[in-house]
Design a protein around this motif. Structure first.
Motif, mmCIF file in Angstrom:
data_model
loop_
_atom_site.group_PDB
_atom_site.id
_atom_site.type_symbol
_atom_site.label_atom_id
_atom_site.label_comp_id
_atom_site.label_asym_id
_atom_site.label_seq_id
_atom_site.Cartn_x
_atom_site.Cartn_y
_atom_site.Cartn_z
ATOM 1 N N PRO A 269 0.831 -1.222 0.000
ATOM 2 C CA PRO A 269 0.000 0.000 0.000
ATOM 3 C C PRO A 269 0.856 1.260 0.000
ATOM 4 C CG PRO A 269 -0.897 -1.609 1.531
ATOM 5 C CD PRO A 269 0.414 -2.165 1.057
ATOM 6 N N LEU A 270 0.435 2.218 -0.793
ATOM 7 C CA LEU A 270 1.142 3.486 -0.931
ATOM 8 C C LEU A 270 0.231 4.635 -0.521
ATOM 9 C CD1 LEU A 270 2.886 3.030 -4.401
ATOM 10 C CD2 LEU A 270 3.915 2.717 -2.151
ATOM 11 N N ILE A 271 0.844 5.677 0.008
ATOM 12 C CA ILE A 271 0.132 6.920 0.304
ATOM 13 C C ILE A 271 0.427 7.896 -0.832
ATOM 14 C CG2 ILE A 271 -0.094 8.868 1.876
ATOM 15 C CD1 ILE A 271 0.603 7.023 4.170
ATOM 16 N N ILE A 272 -0.577 8.183 -1.604
ATOM 17 C CA ILE A 272 -0.455 9.107 -2.719
ATOM 18 C C ILE A 272 -0.865 10.496 -2.215
ATOM 19 C CG2 ILE A 272 -1.100 9.565 -5.098
ATOM 20 C CD1 ILE A 272 0.325 6.907 -4.650
ATOM 21 N N TYR A 273 -0.068 11.496 -2.515
ATOM 22 C CA TYR A 273 -0.373 12.822 -1.983
ATOM 23 C C TYR A 273 -0.216 13.879 -3.076
ATOM 24 C CZ TYR A 273 4.679 13.681 -1.582
ATOM 25 O OH TYR A 273 6.015 13.845 -1.851
ATOM 26 N N HIS A 274 -0.926 14.942 -2.857
ATOM 27 C CA HIS A 274 -0.914 16.095 -3.752
ATOM 28 C C HIS A 274 -0.572 17.334 -2.930
ATOM 29 C CE1 HIS A 274 -2.308 19.409 -6.238
ATOM 30 N NE2 HIS A 274 -3.256 19.688 -5.356
ATOM 31 N N VAL A 275 0.476 18.011 -3.319
ATOM 32 C CA VAL A 275 0.889 19.221 -2.617
ATOM 33 C C VAL A 275 -0.045 20.367 -3.019
ATOM 34 C CG1 VAL A 275 2.746 20.866 -2.236
ATOM 35 C CG2 VAL A 275 3.274 18.438 -2.530
ATOM 36 N N ILE A 276 -0.677 20.974 -2.030
ATOM 37 C CA ILE A 276 -1.619 22.064 -2.281
ATOM 38 C C ILE A 276 -0.824 23.360 -2.384
ATOM 39 C CG2 ILE A 276 -3.697 23.229 -1.456
ATOM 40 C CD1 ILE A 276 -4.390 20.751 0.124
ATOM 41 N N ASP A 277 -0.594 23.788 -3.610
ATOM 42 C CA ASP A 277 0.134 25.031 -3.855
ATOM 43 C C ASP A 277 -0.754 25.992 -4.621
ATOM 44 O OD1 ASP A 277 0.020 23.815 -6.296
ATOM 45 O OD2 ASP A 277 2.168 23.410 -6.441
ATOM 46 N N LYS A 278 -0.154 27.037 -5.157
ATOM 47 C CA LYS A 278 -0.938 28.071 -5.833
ATOM 48 C C LYS A 278 -1.555 27.576 -7.136
ATOM 49 C CE LYS A 278 3.193 29.970 -8.068
ATOM 50 N NZ LYS A 278 4.012 31.185 -8.260
ATOM 51 N N ASN A 279 -1.055 26.490 -7.688
ATOM 52 C CA ASN A 279 -1.621 25.918 -8.908
ATOM 53 C C ASN A 279 -2.674 24.856 -8.634
ATOM 54 O OD1 ASN A 279 0.141 27.478 -10.533
ATOM 55 N ND2 ASN A 279 1.772 25.965 -10.242
ATOM 56 N N SER A 280 -2.945 24.596 -7.388
ATOM 57 C CA SER A 280 -3.892 23.546 -7.016
ATOM 58 C C SER A 280 -5.302 24.111 -6.909
ATOM 59 C CB SER A 280 -3.486 22.924 -5.678
ATOM 60 O OG SER A 280 -4.484 22.034 -5.214
ATOM 61 N N PRO A 281 -6.312 23.359 -7.351
ATOM 62 C CA PRO A 281 -7.706 23.809 -7.157
ATOM 63 C C PRO A 281 -8.144 23.765 -5.705
ATOM 64 C CG PRO A 281 -7.644 21.640 -8.172
ATOM 65 C CD PRO A 281 -6.236 22.126 -8.150
ATOM 66 N N LEU A 282 -7.311 23.180 -4.828
ATOM 67 C CA LEU A 282 -7.629 23.131 -3.398
ATOM 68 C C LEU A 282 -6.907 24.242 -2.635
ATOM 69 C CD1 LEU A 282 -7.272 19.262 -2.861
ATOM 70 C CD2 LEU A 282 -9.318 20.546 -3.507
ATOM 71 N N TYR A 283 -6.424 25.241 -3.335
ATOM 72 C CA TYR A 283 -5.598 26.274 -2.718
ATOM 73 C C TYR A 283 -6.366 27.085 -1.683
ATOM 74 C CZ TYR A 283 -1.788 29.715 -2.655
ATOM 75 O OH TYR A 283 -0.749 30.517 -2.290
ATOM 76 N N ASP A 284 -7.664 27.246 -1.860
ATOM 77 C CA ASP A 284 -8.478 28.053 -0.950
ATOM 78 C C ASP A 284 -9.413 27.195 -0.090
ATOM 79 O OD1 ASP A 284 -7.466 30.561 -1.827
ATOM 80 O OD2 ASP A 284 -8.709 30.388 -3.640
ATOM 81 N N ILE A 285 -9.092 25.920 0.067
ATOM 82 C CA ILE A 285 -9.904 25.026 0.894
ATOM 83 C C ILE A 285 -9.416 25.088 2.333
ATOM 84 C CG2 ILE A 285 -10.513 22.620 1.314
ATOM 85 C CD1 ILE A 285 -11.986 23.779 -0.994
ATOM 86 N N SER A 286 -10.354 25.215 3.245
ATOM 87 C CA SER A 286 -10.068 25.227 4.685
ATOM 88 C C SER A 286 -10.986 24.218 5.373
ATOM 89 C CB SER A 286 -10.279 26.637 5.254
ATOM 90 O OG SER A 286 -11.658 26.978 5.226
ATOM 91 N N PRO A 287 -10.792 23.953 6.671
ATOM 92 C CA PRO A 287 -11.696 23.017 7.370
ATOM 93 C C PRO A 287 -13.159 23.452 7.323
ATOM 94 C CG PRO A 287 -9.734 23.413 8.674
ATOM 95 C CD PRO A 287 -9.668 24.361 7.534
ATOM 96 N N LEU A 288 -13.420 24.718 7.169
ATOM 97 C CA LEU A 288 -14.807 25.185 7.121
ATOM 98 C C LEU A 288 -15.509 24.755 5.834
ATOM 99 C CD1 LEU A 288 -14.315 28.804 8.526
ATOM 100 C CD2 LEU A 288 -15.008 26.731 9.770
ATOM 101 N N ASN A 289 -14.743 24.402 4.800
ATOM 102 C CA ASN A 289 -15.335 23.995 3.533
ATOM 103 C C ASN A 289 -15.605 22.500 3.444
ATOM 104 O OD1 ASN A 289 -13.004 26.298 2.505
ATOM 105 N ND2 ASN A 289 -15.178 26.676 2.118
ATOM 106 N N LEU A 290 -15.160 21.730 4.416
ATOM 107 C CA LEU A 290 -15.294 20.279 4.352
ATOM 108 C C LEU A 290 -16.599 19.831 5.005
ATOM 109 C CD1 LEU A 290 -11.614 19.224 5.123
ATOM 110 C CD2 LEU A 290 -12.699 19.719 2.914
ATOM 111 N N HIS A 291 -17.699 20.130 4.336
ATOM 112 C CA HIS A 291 -19.019 19.680 4.788
ATOM 113 C C HIS A 291 -19.792 19.197 3.571
ATOM 114 C CE1 HIS A 291 -20.520 23.496 3.173
ATOM 115 N NE2 HIS A 291 -19.526 24.091 3.831
ATOM 116 N N HIS A 292 -20.934 18.550 3.814
ATOM 117 C CA HIS A 292 -21.655 17.890 2.731
ATOM 118 C C HIS A 292 -22.360 18.867 1.805
ATOM 119 C CE1 HIS A 292 -24.758 18.445 5.831
ATOM 120 N NE2 HIS A 292 -25.639 18.432 4.853
ATOM 121 N N HIS A 293 -22.398 20.159 2.153
ATOM 122 C CA HIS A 293 -22.995 21.140 1.262
ATOM 123 C C HIS A 293 -21.994 21.656 0.231
ATOM 124 C CE1 HIS A 293 -26.437 20.877 3.685
ATOM 125 N NE2 HIS A 293 -26.098 21.727 4.642
#
Length: 400
Positions: A269-293
């Motif tokens: 098993p491997l852990i695949i990871y993506h570095v969240i940088d300025k080119n990432s679509p997750l750049y502005d994601i915070s814990p407040l955004n991690l909900h089902h809405h």
């Protein structure tokens, strides 16, 4: 009840009922975002109003393979049954046209002369055909090459010989198509994907001082996936500067893995990871955004060639916003025991909390002082079982 009797006006009753309903109950809560790809890899897309249905008939083999098993078995049975009935009718017509079914001819038969069971001086096209039932049985014997020996074609009718050749060719074609469909359905690539597993949740935590999106992937079989590649996409609703709304915009995100690039060596098993940088679509994601809405879905696609069969397989899964855990990382599951590495799949999806800033990657990059307040967590390493060795001899002082 009172409004029905005319005591209280109906408009007043409806108004009072509307006033009694609380404000929070008048508005239904927003439902959870529909998945584009299910956890098992199935695509949640319904194709409707397809007008050119004839395109599916241009590729009959793929259409048969894509059918469900009950439909495939029904077509398998009906293809043989219809061909037997069709050629049974042909054999009956040949016998009828030649006079093999004539009752007066059958009464003149002399078993001691000519063909067994045939009248003197008369040779039928096919022996022992007296009705449509016997013609149907002869059709089955010809197509599946049973050959019980009671019925056979004679050289009397060239048409019967031609039908015999045609039926054998048609039977071989039906056998090739139907057996090929059954083989392809039993050896489809998604069967191998059942043993390619992904972690139930993804995590976001610090790695090398940067926020990273991480997931774990593994293979339960010992046979490897050759040339395995993995890629991720973010699917979300976006709008262009011109006002065009794209309901399912697919954005590729760059991944990092121990091997480098998109290729992986999936032995353990491997852990695949993506570095969240300025080119990432997750750049502005915070814990407040991690909900089902939240309108966010991350699709993971693993492709490779099966070592034993050489068939290309693909495994898929997806993570919605509420399936991403902030401030956690996966526990180690690989340990060295007895000279080899063992994997404990009971802890495949287990995570532990680690110190992680509750801010977006943008804020973390703009304010470096946030990292100064973060305590360092202990590093996870491969566990190695300690073995205590007892000395085989002792050293003592010699007596003087």
């Amino acid at each position: 009840m009172l409004s029905r009797k005319g005591i209280i006006p109906e408009e007043y009753v409806l108004t009072r009922l509307a006033e009694d309903v609380p404000d929070h109950a008048r508005y239904r809560a927003r439902e959870r975002r529909a998945r584009f790809v299910g956890k098992n890899g199935a695509c949640n897309v319904a194709h409707k109003n397809i007008r050119e249905q004839g395109r599916f008939l241009q590729d009959v083999f793929t259409t048969l393979v894509d059918l469900k098993w009950p439909h495939t078995l029904l077509i398998f049975t009906m293809s043989f049954l219809c061909s037997w009935l069709l050629f049974g009718m042909v054999w009956w017509l040949i016998a009828f046209a030649h006079g093999d079914l004539d009752h007066s001819t059958r009464l003149q038969r002399d078993p001691g002369e000519g063909v067994a069971g045939a009248p003197a001086g008369f040779v039928p096209c096919v022996t022992s055909i007296h009705s449509f039932t016997s013609a149907f049985l002869f059709s089955i014997e010809v197509q599946v090459t049973i050959g019980f020996g009671g019925r056979m074609v004679t050289e009397e009718c060239p048409a019967a010989i031609l039908v015999l050749i045609v039926q054998n060719i048609v039977g071989l074609v039906i056998n090739a198509i139907m057996l090929g469909c059954i083989f392809m359905k039993t050896s489809q690539a998604h069967r191998r994907a059942e043993t390619l597993i992904f972690s139930k949740h993804a995590v976001i935590a610090l790695r090398e001082g940067k926020l990273c999106f991480m997931l774990r992937v593994g293979d339960l079989r010992k046979s490897m996936i050759i040339s395995a590649t993995i890629r991720m996409q973010v699917v979300k609703k976006t709008a262009s500067l011109e006002g065009e709304v794209v309901p399912l915009n697919q954005i590729d995100i760059q991944m990092e893995n121990p091997v480098g690039g998109n290729s992986i060596f999936l032995v353990s098993p491997l852990i695949i990871y993506h570095v969240i940088d300025k080119n990432s679509p997750l750049y502005d994601i915070s814990p407040l955004n991690l909900h089902h809405h939240e309108d966010l879905e991350i699709i993971v696609i693993l492709e490779g060639v099966v070592e034993t069969t050489g068939i290309t397989t693909q495994a898929r899964t997806s993570y919605l916003a509420d399936e991403i855990l902030w401030g956690q990382r996966f526990v180690p599951i690989v340990a060295e025991e007895d000279g080899q590495y063992s994997v404990d799949y009971s802890k495949f999806g287990n995570t532990v909390k680690v110190p992680t800033p509750s801010c977006t990657a943008r804020q973390l990059e703009e304010d470096k002082s946030i990292m100064d307040t973060m305590p360092l967590s202990p590093k996870g390493t491969i566990k190695k079982r300690s073995v205590k060795l007892k000395p085989k001899f002792t050293i003592s002082d010699e007596p003087s």
